[in-house]
Design a protein around this motif. Structure first.
Motif, PDB file in Angstrom:
ATOM      1  N   SER A   1       0.755  -1.385  -0.017  1.00  0.00           N
ATOM      2  CA  SER A   1       0.023  -0.122   0.054  1.00  0.00           C
ATOM      3  C   SER A   1       0.707   1.286  -0.015  1.00  0.00           C
ATOM      4  O   SER A   1       1.851   1.355   0.853  1.00  0.00           O
ATOM      5  CB  SER A   1      -0.792  -0.159   1.020  1.00  0.00           C
ATOM      6  OG  SER A   1      -1.569   1.207   1.231  1.00  0.00           O
ATOM      7  N   SER A   2       0.342   2.298  -1.090  1.00  0.00           N
ATOM      8  CA  SER A   2       1.241   3.322  -0.950  1.00  0.00           C
ATOM      9  C   SER A   2      -0.045   4.421  -0.176  1.00  0.00           C
ATOM     10  O   SER A   2      -0.560   5.174  -0.798  1.00  0.00           O
ATOM     11  CB  SER A   2       1.321   4.245  -2.243  1.00  0.00           C
ATOM     12  OG  SER A   2       2.004   3.033  -2.884  1.00  0.00           O
ATOM     13  N   PHE A   3      -0.024   4.374   1.118  1.00  0.00           N
ATOM     14  CA  PHE A   3      -1.038   4.935   1.986  1.00  0.00           C
ATOM     15  C   PHE A   3      -0.994   6.466   2.195  1.00  0.00           C
ATOM     16  O   PHE A   3       0.262   7.118   2.490  1.00  0.00           O
ATOM     17  CB  PHE A   3      -0.866   4.327   3.200  1.00  0.00           C
ATOM     18  CG  PHE A   3      -2.180   4.730   4.296  1.00  0.00           C
ATOM     19  CD1 PHE A   3      -3.294   4.290   4.102  1.00  0.00           C
ATOM     20  CD2 PHE A   3      -1.889   5.937   5.279  1.00  0.00           C
ATOM     21  CE1 PHE A   3      -4.403   4.639   4.689  1.00  0.00           C
ATOM     22  CE2 PHE A   3      -2.934   6.188   5.913  1.00  0.00           C
ATOM     23  CZ  PHE A   3      -4.446   5.601   5.810  1.00  0.00           C
ATOM     24  N   HIS A   4      -1.950   7.120   1.836  1.00  0.00           N
ATOM     25  CA  HIS A   4      -1.805   8.554   1.566  1.00  0.00           C
ATOM     26  C   HIS A   4      -3.300   9.159   2.175  1.00  0.00           C
ATOM     27  O   HIS A   4      -4.314   8.652   1.535  1.00  0.00           O
ATOM     28  CB  HIS A   4      -1.435   9.102   0.025  1.00  0.00           C
ATOM     29  CG  HIS A   4      -1.474  10.321  -0.219  1.00  0.00           C
ATOM     30  ND1 HIS A   4      -0.217  11.187   0.128  1.00  0.00           N
ATOM     31  CD2 HIS A   4      -2.365  11.192  -0.759  1.00  0.00           C
ATOM     32  CE1 HIS A   4      -0.704  12.349  -0.221  1.00  0.00           C
ATOM     33  NE2 HIS A   4      -1.867  12.210  -0.820  1.00  0.00           N
TER      34      HIS A   4
ATOM     35  N   THR B   1       3.282   6.797   2.870  1.00  0.00           N
ATOM     36  CA  THR B   1       3.859   5.926   3.561  1.00  0.00           C
ATOM     37  C   THR B   1       3.795   4.446   2.911  1.00  0.00           C
ATOM     38  O   THR B   1       2.536   4.237   2.769  1.00  0.00           O
ATOM     39  CB  THR B   1       3.562   6.034   5.132  1.00  0.00           C
ATOM     40  OG1 THR B   1       4.908   5.187   5.799  1.00  0.00           O
ATOM     41  CG2 THR B   1       2.299   5.437   5.677  1.00  0.00           C
ATOM     42  N   SER B   2       4.848   4.013   2.784  1.00  0.00           N
ATOM     43  CA  SER B   2       4.521   2.433   2.111  1.00  0.00           C
ATOM     44  C   SER B   2       4.476   1.436   3.315  1.00  0.00           C
ATOM     45  O   SER B   2       4.994   1.216   4.348  1.00  0.00           O
ATOM     46  CB  SER B   2       5.947   2.110   1.745  1.00  0.00           C
ATOM     47  OG  SER B   2       6.045   1.330   0.624  1.00  0.00           O
ATOM     48  N   ILE B   3       3.180   0.502   3.223  1.00  0.00           N
ATOM     49  CA  ILE B   3       2.909  -0.337   3.966  1.00  0.00           C
ATOM     50  C   ILE B   3       2.859  -1.826   3.325  1.00  0.00           C
ATOM     51  O   ILE B   3       2.116  -2.097   2.480  1.00  0.00           O
ATOM     52  CB  ILE B   3       1.434  -0.187   4.686  1.00  0.00           C
ATOM     53  CG1 ILE B   3       1.534   1.282   5.010  1.00  0.00           C
ATOM     54  CG2 ILE B   3       1.229  -1.109   5.791  1.00  0.00           C
ATOM     55  CD1 ILE B   3       0.459   1.673   5.767  1.00  0.00           C
TER      56      ILE B   3
ATOM     57  N   VAL C   1      -6.536   7.277   0.347  1.00  0.00           N
ATOM     58  CA  VAL C   1      -6.128   6.404  -0.562  1.00  0.00           C
ATOM     59  C   VAL C   1      -4.632   5.437  -0.418  1.00  0.00           C
ATOM     60  O   VAL C   1      -4.081   5.723   0.263  1.00  0.00           O
ATOM     61  CB  VAL C   1      -6.051   7.187  -2.106  1.00  0.00           C
ATOM     62  CG1 VAL C   1      -7.386   8.146  -2.291  1.00  0.00           C
ATOM     63  CG2 VAL C   1      -4.931   8.069  -1.909  1.00  0.00           C
ATOM     64  N   ASP C   2      -4.978   4.458  -1.448  1.00  0.00           N
ATOM     65  CA  ASP C   2      -3.752   3.881  -1.842  1.00  0.00           C
ATOM     66  C   ASP C   2      -3.194   4.883  -3.207  1.00  0.00           C
ATOM     67  O   ASP C   2      -4.023   4.692  -4.020  1.00  0.00           O
ATOM     68  CB  ASP C   2      -3.817   2.212  -2.262  1.00  0.00           C
ATOM     69  CG  ASP C   2      -2.677   1.647  -2.773  1.00  0.00           C
ATOM     70  OD1 ASP C   2      -1.647   2.559  -3.028  1.00  0.00           O
ATOM     71  OD2 ASP C   2      -2.516   0.593  -2.640  1.00  0.00           O
ATOM     72  N   HIS C   3      -2.231   5.273  -2.910  1.00  0.00           N
ATOM     73  CA  HIS C   3      -1.862   6.319  -4.039  1.00  0.00           C
ATOM     74  C   HIS C   3      -1.312   5.518  -5.363  1.00  0.00           C
ATOM     75  O   HIS C   3      -0.969   6.353  -6.168  1.00  0.00           O
ATOM     76  CB  HIS C   3      -0.887   7.355  -3.727  1.00  0.00           C
ATOM     77  CG  HIS C   3      -1.032   8.539  -4.140  1.00  0.00           C
ATOM     78  ND1 HIS C   3      -0.744   8.836  -5.482  1.00  0.00           N
ATOM     79  CD2 HIS C   3      -1.057  10.010  -3.770  1.00  0.00           C
ATOM     80  CE1 HIS C   3      -0.639  10.079  -5.820  1.00  0.00           C
ATOM     81  NE2 HIS C   3      -1.109  10.781  -4.664  1.00  0.00           N
ATOM     82  N   ALA C   4      -1.397   4.117  -5.247  1.00  0.00           N
ATOM     83  CA  ALA C   4      -1.219   3.628  -6.604  1.00  0.00           C
ATOM     84  C   ALA C   4      -2.700   3.702  -6.965  1.00  0.00           C
ATOM     85  O   ALA C   4      -3.548   3.000  -6.461  1.00  0.00           O
ATOM     86  CB  ALA C   4      -0.911   2.044  -6.305  1.00  0.00           C
ATOM     87  N   ILE C   5      -2.898   4.998  -7.635  1.00  0.00           N
ATOM     88  CA  ILE C   5      -3.991   5.590  -7.865  1.00  0.00           C
ATOM     89  C   ILE C   5      -5.235   4.989  -8.395  1.00  0.00           C
ATOM     90  O   ILE C   5      -6.455   4.900  -8.143  1.00  0.00           O
ATOM     91  CB  ILE C   5      -4.014   6.916  -8.035  1.00  0.00           C
ATOM     92  CG1 ILE C   5      -4.945   8.008  -7.676  1.00  0.00           C
ATOM     93  CG2 ILE C   5      -4.029   7.483  -9.962  1.00  0.00           C
ATOM     94  CD1 ILE C   5      -4.726   8.323  -6.241  1.00  0.00           C
ATOM     95  N   PHE C   6      -4.941   4.033  -9.297  1.00  0.00           N
ATOM     96  CA  PHE C   6      -5.931   3.322  -9.884  1.00  0.00           C
ATOM     97  C   PHE C   6      -6.818   2.424  -8.959  1.00  0.00           C
ATOM     98  O   PHE C   6      -8.047   2.150  -9.330  1.00  0.00           O
ATOM     99  CB  PHE C   6      -5.603   2.376 -11.516  1.00  0.00           C
ATOM    100  CG  PHE C   6      -5.476   3.283 -12.510  1.00  0.00           C
ATOM    101  CD1 PHE C   6      -6.760   3.802 -13.109  1.00  0.00           C
ATOM    102  CD2 PHE C   6      -4.262   3.388 -13.120  1.00  0.00           C
ATOM    103  CE1 PHE C   6      -6.796   4.683 -14.408  1.00  0.00           C
ATOM    104  CE2 PHE C   6      -4.261   4.334 -14.216  1.00  0.00           C
ATOM    105  CZ  PHE C   6      -5.169   4.882 -14.917  1.00  0.00           C
TER     106      PHE C   6
END
Ligand SMILES: [Cu+2]
Length: 482
Positions: free
Chosen positions: A262-265, A289-291, A312-317
């Motif tokens: 997760s690219s937590f944002h 932050t990367s989880i 969001v998970d900033h891996a946005i799709f």
């Protein structure tokens, strides 16, 4: 300048001292924890997401009784889509467990008699074989008890580790256990529990009905859903987490995986503190932050201005197309010195007000009035793709609990003037579309009257709507209140 430098140097020096002493403390507390004596027994409070049990505060280490029940049950993945989840405590993620360092946890895992499969639990907070998995394997209609001492403070994932492990995790068998340090974590105003997970279904994203687990997609890491707290919309609309301006928010964020990092944002917020990977290391002023799968982080931030902050998970799709989208609603008064909102709005047209082209290129004459229906639809489709698509989706299907559908929308078809005004001025507050409630924000769209007419003509002439041909004059009339 000189003074600044010296201060900087002192600050640096002090920080490095702090870091060194912290490091020592850790080494020490690890050794100490095994010798911490417990006084008395208490039953652990377990909570469902997004809530967490009361802080440990300054209580002594205790014998802590945890009773966890495994339930296999059908639940909602998204609007019209159901899934048989395997759960710790009836929710995805499972019940939140809160302990302090030195506690002796007596853990009883019960497998409901109506379940079909055996399960177990591997808690990353456990020092011992399989994190408890080896001692907790339990068949339906049975229970197993084992105990462990919490030696390391931090935020830890727990999960089922019964073969096929990936499948048990993919069906929702994960949660978080927090081990607070002696004296507890610093006090904050609001605490919430969020856990990301990826899901793999036979049908594609959004395909209605009961969906079964797809092993091939799981192996290929080709997720149909990436969500917070087990389903699309678990944290949006009425399910949003909340805070008031001036409060400090702490999120216990985990990632069950099984596959994706997760690219937590949080859009519009900066994390003041991140307990990196759920451990002692604190990073400050973090955007994303990367989880990792099977990992966690504690993020803390003060909310300074009101509004809806999108998680969001900033891996946005994944956020806009697979469900990894939540909301934090902050109430309170505006702070114009921190965030102004729109101060002024103007037309930006670097090429001047007339259409220009390179020499030699033929100037295409644009018909501005009396477009045919087909011309309006064609130009409206382009506007839709550039402007509305991100929220209302490619076929107007919307996103459950967040963005209402425009396809076969009773709300849209009932009132043209109202729809025009929504596109012209935006919309906020409660509305009901096709029997589903929405309470969200559509921002004002910066479009000309003609563009509004075209985009709505496209919408009205697509996806089962009532085929209205919206004219520029309709837009002008609606805007002036006629
Ligand atoms: Cu299991």
């Amino acid at each position: 300048m000189k003074i600044l430098n010296t201060t900087g140097a002192i600050a640096l020096f002090a920080t490095s001292l702090l870091l060194t002493s912290c490091g020592n403390d850790n080494a020490q507390s690890k050794v100490d924890a095994s010798t911490i004596k417990v006084t008395g027994t208490m039953e652990a409070e377990l909570t469902s997401p997004p809530f967490v049990p009361a802080p440990v505060g300054d209580r002594d280490a205790k014998k802590l009784i945890v009773n966890m029940e495994i339930l296999e049950e059908e639940g909602t993945m998204a609007d019209g889509v159901t899934y048989v989840y395997w759960t710790f405590g009836g929710t995805v993620p499972g019940s939140f467990i809160r302990t302090r360092v030195g506690d002796e946890v007596e853990f009883t895992l019960s497998n409901h008699p109506e379940n079909k499969l055996p399960h177990n639990i591997d808690l990353h907070a456990v020092t011992g074989p399989g994190g408890g998995a080896a001692s907790s394997f339990v068949a339906p209609g049975h229970s197993k008890t084992f105990s462990f001492k919490t030696l390391n403070p931090g935020l830890y994932v727990y999960h089922c580790a019964t073969a096929p492990v990936g499948m048990h995790i993919a069906n929702g068998m994960y949660g978080l256990i927090l081990v607070e340090p002696k004296g507890g974590l610093p006090k904050v105003d609001k605490e919430y529990y969020i856990m990301q997970g990826d899901f793999y279904t036979k049908g594609e994203n959004g395909e209605p009905g009961l969906q079964t687990f797809d092993m091939k997609k799981a192996v290929d890491e080709d997720a149909d859903y990436v969500v917070f707290n087990g389903k699309v919309g678990a944290l949006t609309g009425d399910n949003a987490i909340t805070a008031n301006v001036g409060e400090t928010v702490r999120l216990y964020v985990g990632n069950g995986g099984p596959n994706l990092t997760s690219s937590f944002h949080v859009i519009g917020e900066i994390f003041d503190n991140v307990h990196v990977e759920g451990g002692d290391l604190i990073n400050k002023n973090v955007q994303t932050t990367s989880i990792p799968a099977g990992g966690a982080a504690i993020v803390e931030f003060k909310v300074d201005v009101p509004g809806t902050f999108i998680i969001v998970d900033h891996a946005i799709f994944r956020a806009f197309n697979k469900g990894a989208l939540g909301m934090l609603k902050v109430k309170g008064s505006e702070k114009a010195n921190l965030y102004s909102g729109v101060i002024q709005e103007g037309i930006y047209n670097p090429e001047g007000s007339t259409l220009q082209s390179m020499p030699g290129e033929e100037v295409v004459e644009t018909k501005t009035q009396n477009k045919t229906l087909a011309e309006s639809i064609a130009s409206g489709k382009l506007i839709y793709t550039n402007t509305c698509f991100a929220c209302h989706q490619a076929n107007g299907e919307g996103i459950a609990s967040a963005f209402p559908p425009l396809a076969e929308s009773d709300y849209l078809n009932a009132d043209l003037e109202r729809s025009i005004n929504i596109v012209l001025h935006g919309k906020t507050g409660k509305i009901t579309v096709n029997g589903k409630k929405y309470n969200s924000v559509m921002t004002k769209q910066t479009l000309t009257n003609e563009e509004v007419a075209d985009v709505l003509t496209y919408v009205y002439n697509s996806w089962g709507n009532n085929k209205t041909h919206v004219k520029v004059s309709d837009v002008i009339n609606a805007n002036s209140g006629h």
